[in-house]
Design a protein around this motif. Structure first.
Motif, mmCIF file in Angstrom:
data_model
loop_
_atom_site.group_PDB
_atom_site.id
_atom_site.type_symbol
_atom_site.label_atom_id
_atom_site.label_comp_id
_atom_site.label_asym_id
_atom_site.label_seq_id
_atom_site.Cartn_x
_atom_site.Cartn_y
_atom_site.Cartn_z
ATOM 1 N N ASN A 32 71.057 -58.884 -65.567
ATOM 2 C CA ASN A 32 71.621 -60.051 -64.889
ATOM 3 C C ASN A 32 70.453 -60.923 -64.427
ATOM 4 O OD1 ASN A 32 71.265 -57.865 -62.846
ATOM 5 N ND2 ASN A 32 71.998 -59.409 -61.402
ATOM 6 N N THR A 33 70.494 -62.182 -64.802
ATOM 7 C CA THR A 33 69.345 -63.071 -64.613
ATOM 8 C C THR A 33 69.654 -64.219 -63.664
ATOM 9 O OG1 THR A 33 69.984 -64.435 -66.505
ATOM 10 C CG2 THR A 33 68.517 -62.566 -66.962
ATOM 11 N N ALA A 34 68.614 -64.919 -63.255
ATOM 12 C CA ALA A 34 68.745 -66.109 -62.415
ATOM 13 C C ALA A 34 67.492 -66.964 -62.590
ATOM 14 C CB ALA A 34 68.927 -65.732 -60.957
ATOM 15 N N CYS A 38 64.891 -67.343 -58.862
ATOM 16 C CA CYS A 38 64.692 -66.078 -58.156
ATOM 17 C C CYS A 38 63.212 -65.704 -58.188
ATOM 18 C CB CYS A 38 65.534 -65.003 -58.875
ATOM 19 S SG CYS A 38 65.338 -63.323 -58.266
ATOM 20 N N ASN A 61 69.371 -59.879 -58.559
ATOM 21 C CA ASN A 61 69.093 -60.348 -59.911
ATOM 22 C C ASN A 61 68.066 -59.451 -60.597
ATOM 23 O OD1 ASN A 61 70.608 -62.831 -59.460
ATOM 24 N ND2 ASN A 61 68.898 -63.438 -58.156
#
Length: 159
Positions: free
Chosen positions: A31-33, A36, A126
């Protein structure tokens, strides 16, 4: 028996990708952002992808805005950021939720199969990573603080 390959996810481009199309590959689901402190991990994730993709490995990026609102952009903005800033070529998916009532079914499966510390299923932040074996089963779960390069040995063992 359920496996990662039983799920379908929407891509950043708007289409649906049945993960069965990746059947037999070793996968790293993250799960990425874009905003961040761990965002520079895109560079390491891309390096892993380029190193091992010809041997049957893929990184799957799932943008998520549930942690500090760190992925607020549209699909187009996310795609542009990933390619412009980190030259990401691995598959990126539409923004999803990983916790709560609207969590993507893939993430419900991942969390159930490999709980985190003290048995907690919730994704804490994240860049939580799940390494998937060739049969679509969750081999291991890794904290956001785990650098992508630290997973190379585990990836090689599954290849």
């Amino acid at each position: 028996m359920t496996s990662v390959y039983d799920f379908t996810a929407a891509t950043l481009g708007g289409g649906d990708l049945p993960l069965a199309s990746l059947s037999g590959q070793v996968l790293l689901v993250v799960n990425t952002a874009s905003k961040c402190g761990f965002t520079p991990q895109y560079q390491g994730l891309e390096a892993l992808y380029r190193s091992y993709r010809d041997r049957g490995f893929a990184v799957l990026g799932f943008p998520c805005n549930q942690f500090g609102g760190q992925e607020p952009g549209t699909a187009q903005e996310i795609a542009s950021f990933c390619t412009t800033e980190y030259d990401v070529t691995f598959p990126m998916f539409a923004r999803i939720e990983v916790n709560g009532a609207r969590a993507h079914p893939l993430y419900e499966f991942l969390k159930r199969e490999k709980p985190g510390l003290l048995g907690s299923e919730a994704i804490k932040w994240n860049f939580t990573k799940f390494l998937i074996d060739r049969s679509g089963q969750v081999a291991s779960r890794h904290a956001p603080t785990t650098a992508p390069q630290a997973l190379a040995r585990g990836i090689e063992a599954l290849l």
